[in-house]
Design an enzyme around this catalytic site. Structure first.
Site, PDB file in Angstrom:
ATOM      1  N   ASP A   1       6.521  -1.380   7.631  1.00 53.58           N
ATOM      2  CA  ASP A   1       5.465  -1.232   6.637  1.00 53.58           C
ATOM      3  C   ASP A   1       4.406  -0.314   7.218  1.00 53.58           C
ATOM      4  OD1 ASP A   1       3.901  -1.652   4.339  1.00 53.58           O
ATOM      5  OD2 ASP A   1       2.918  -3.422   5.178  1.00 53.58           O
ATOM      6  N   HIS A   2       3.616   0.282   6.350  1.00 55.48           N
ATOM      7  CA  HIS A   2       2.451   1.044   6.780  1.00 55.48           C
ATOM      8  C   HIS A   2       1.203   0.169   6.678  1.00 55.48           C
ATOM      9  CE1 HIS A   2       4.681   4.938   5.468  1.00 55.48           C
ATOM     10  NE2 HIS A   2       4.799   4.755   6.771  1.00 55.48           N
TER      11      HIS A   2
ATOM     12  N   TYR B   1       1.325  -1.527   1.374  1.00 50.20           N
ATOM     13  CA  TYR B   1       2.327  -1.985   0.402  1.00 50.20           C
ATOM     14  C   TYR B   1       3.634  -1.205   0.496  1.00 50.20           C
ATOM     15  CZ  TYR B   1      -2.327  -3.033  -1.567  1.00 50.20           C
ATOM     16  OH  TYR B   1      -3.628  -3.403  -1.732  1.00 50.20           O
ATOM     17  N   HIS B   2       4.041  -0.813   1.686  1.00 51.04           N
ATOM     18  CA  HIS B   2       5.199   0.066   1.843  1.00 51.04           C
ATOM     19  C   HIS B   2       6.346  -0.616   2.597  1.00 51.04           C
ATOM     20  CE1 HIS B   2       2.361   3.808   1.479  1.00 51.04           C
ATOM     21  NE2 HIS B   2       2.530   3.163   0.339  1.00 51.04           N
ATOM     22  N   LEU B   3       6.739  -1.788   2.163  1.00 56.15           N
ATOM     23  CA  LEU B   3       7.800  -2.521   2.852  1.00 56.15           C
ATOM     24  C   LEU B   3       9.152  -1.818   2.640  1.00 56.15           C
ATOM     25  CD1 LEU B   3       5.414  -4.557   2.348  1.00 56.15           C
ATOM     26  CD2 LEU B   3       7.120  -6.354   2.550  1.00 56.15           C
TER      27      LEU B   3
END
Length: 612
Positions: free
Chosen positions: A309-310, A543-545
């Site tokens: 994630d980021h 929110y970058h899973l």
């Protein structure tokens, strides 16, 4: 007898909506699309209203995660993990920052064994997705963009002057202007720009609006089943010869249904949902499954592993004269956004007859602004407020791509946003009473965002009950390298603030408790220890899973699940490595490319093929 289709797509989000829409272009192909949510609410259309759909069980799965070594300044140290629960999925709840990724990201995928996923391989699909709306506000690699795709991409209107100032300041800090979605995203110096957003005339253009709404959802060969919570993949055969033959799901009344697929079941439930479904179906790490009494049908150790994630650290600045106020944004969002308890207008519109002249004028102006947005698409609310962006290389390691991203918001948001969707303890970040967060205060935020993390987390099955969410273990900063990169990106963000054009520089608001602990005096250069502590306390997810069913471990390059016939995964979970930027555009591309691969494998006729 259960309904039977050629294909079943589970999840109508960023990839799933694309796959179902494309496969149903062939009238002979029967497609079922299952979605746990419903159609998007009216708020989905308004770009600035994206946060209002978080923490709403009708539109958000409302997951939270263990933040690993981060989260020290979050309530209960829990990281919110919003995931879209509606047609369009997370493309209907996200912040519409349209970023493809660095060309080197995809070449790196191919180098790791993802044959057919190099930049040259995926570029035709990015073009196919897009209708690019030209603007003299940004530098554009025109040949890299599409002209007839369903997703409308362009620059917000009107452009906010502070966002132009951010791009200028980034240039002075060594990051030149350019097209971050172009074929050459720049060398180590990187590229800065106003943000390209997936909006059409000021309205969100997620995958529901782009691929399903209207013609596609009315096709007789496409069955869209909403409020359908898929509980497992139906398998037949024995281990070593297993085949997916359909899925089981619960409807809104918790009644169980089964539907069958003669060709493929495609999981597009996202980086949390897809591995969760695989494990509920007995496909995953044997030890993890048996620990919660799920019979292991196929031991596939990497399911749910390698989660990436980021995260970004919000650097808050007071910016008198050019930062937007939350009060002004609220007026632009219409009278309902100004109602009590948070706003000055009465909670009940029936009481508006007794408004003071000042409040009546405020309501009239708010009505004028919302009408202008609805008519022209031009408004403060025509963007999520993430309006400026920059990418660069820190020089600390990775050379195939940029490892640093910096975002710009010309508004500082308010206490409700930080305490709610972000779960930040505002007393600790902004001080007692959080004076910085007053709705009439002119603020900006610069986001420091490392985009090639080395830390990996995992999705862990907690129960055989499909209604119980899995555990999400982020493991942020599990690899100490990531904290070094974060500090480097934070320093570049501060350099941009130092190079702000004009006489009034942004005034950095350092959390009082950290300033005291590290002996920081306003205006001096912060120590590495202060920046590290700021990140460990207050960084939040972007929110970058991704990567939990990645190519090479869980699926092959054509997205077939290893060891299971007729079962594929197609969403952000299949990324071999997280892209160096916002992930939604790449997720839509995955859906577009997956649809074409599936169609070729099964002789389905799409309206257009762009790959070899």
């Amino acid at each position: 007898m259960a309904e039977t289709y050629d294909f079943i797509v589970v999840g109508a989000g960023s990839a799933g909506a694309v796959i179902a829409s494309r496969l149903s272009e062939d009238p002979k192909c029967r497609v079922a699309l299952l979605e746990a949510g419903d159609r998007p609410p009216p708020a989905e259309a308004m770009p600035a209203a994206c946060a209002s759909m978080q923490l709403n069980p009708e539109t958000d799965w409302m997951y939270t995660a263990d933040a690993g070594k981060a989260g020290r300044g979050l309530h209960n140290r829990r990281m919110p993990v919003p995931r879209g629960k509606m047609l369009g999925g997370s493309s209907g709840i996200n912040y519409m920052v349209y970023v493809r990724g660095h060309p080197g990201d995809f070449d790196n995928w191919a180098a790791q064994g993802a044959e057919g996923w190099s930049y040259n391989d995926v570029l035709p699909y990015f073009r196919k997705i897009e209708t690019f709306n030209a603007s003299n506000e940004i530098t554009v690699d025109r040949e890299a963009h599409g002209e007839e795709g369903p997703v409308s991409v362009g620059v917000r209107s009107p452009v906010i002057p502070a966002s132009r100032a951010f791009v200028e300041a980034a240039g002075k800090a060594g990051i030149p202007q350019g097209d971050y979605n172009g074929r050459d995203r720049g060398g180590a110096a990187g590229v800065a720009s106003l943000v390209q957003t997936n909006t059409r005339k000021g309205v969100r253009c997620g995958t529901y609006r782009a691929f399903l709404e209207g013609v596609a959802e009315q096709r007789p060969n496409l069955t869209i089943i909403t409020k359908a919570h898929t509980t497992r993949v139906l398998l037949e055969g024995a281990n070593g010869d297993l085949k997916a033959i359909g899925v089981e799901y619960l409807d809104a009344q918790r009644r169980t249904h089964a539907i069958h697929a003669t060709r493929d079941v495609i999981l597009s439930a996202g980086a949390v949902g897809s591995p969760h479904l695989l494990m509920l179906s007995g496909i995953g790490p044997r030890r993890d499954l048996e620990a919660v009494n799920v019979v292991c049908r196929h031991d596939l150790p990497a399911v749910g592993k390698h989660l990436k994630d980021h995260i970004h650290t919000a650097l808050a600045f007071h910016a008198p004269g050019y930062g937007l106020t939350m009060a002004d944004v609220g007026v632009s969002a219409g009278p309902d956004a100004l109602r009590a308890p948070a706003g000055p207008l009465p909670a009940n519109s029936a009481d508006d007859a007794n408004l003071s002249p000042e409040l009546a004028a405020l309501k009239a102006e708010s009505e004028r602004r919302i009408a202008e947005w609805m008519e022209t698409g031009s408004s403060l609310i025509a963007s999520s407020m993430y309006d400026g962006i920059a990418f660069f290389s820190t020089g600390l390691g990775d050379t195939h791509s940029h490892d640093g991203q910096i975002g710009f918001l010309p508004v500082g948001f308010d206490q409700a946003f930080f305490e709610g969707p972000l779960n930040v303890d505002t007393t600790r970040y902004f001080g007692e009473g959080a004076p910085h967060l007053a709705v009439d205060r002119e603020n900006i935020i610069i986001l420091a965002n490392p985009v090639l993390p080395r830390s990996e987390g995992e999705i862990v099955l907690e129960s055989a009950d499909p209604m119980q969410p899995p555990s999400i273990l982020m493991n942020y900063f599990g690899d100490p390298y990531d904290l070094k990169v974060m500090v480097a990106v934070m320093r570049k963000a501060l350099a941009i603030a130092d190079n702000w054009p004009g006489p009034n520089k942004p005034i950095w608001q350092v959390p009082p408790e950290l300033a005291k602990k590290h002996g920081y005096t306003p205006g001096e250069t912060p120590s590495d220890a202060l920046l590290e502590n700021l990140a460990l306390h207050f960084c939040t997810t972007v929110y970058h899973l991704t990567c939990t069913c990645r190519i090479g471990d869980v699926v092959d390059p054509r997205l077939n699940v290893y060891g299971i016939k007729g079962l594929r995964v197609a969403d952000a979970s299949i990324m071999p490595e997280i892209v160096s930027g916002n992930t939604n555009a790449a997720s839509i591309m995955i859906g577009e490319k997956a649809a074409e691969m599936i169609a070729r494998d099964h002789g389905v006729k799409l309206g257009q093929f762009v790959g070899p």
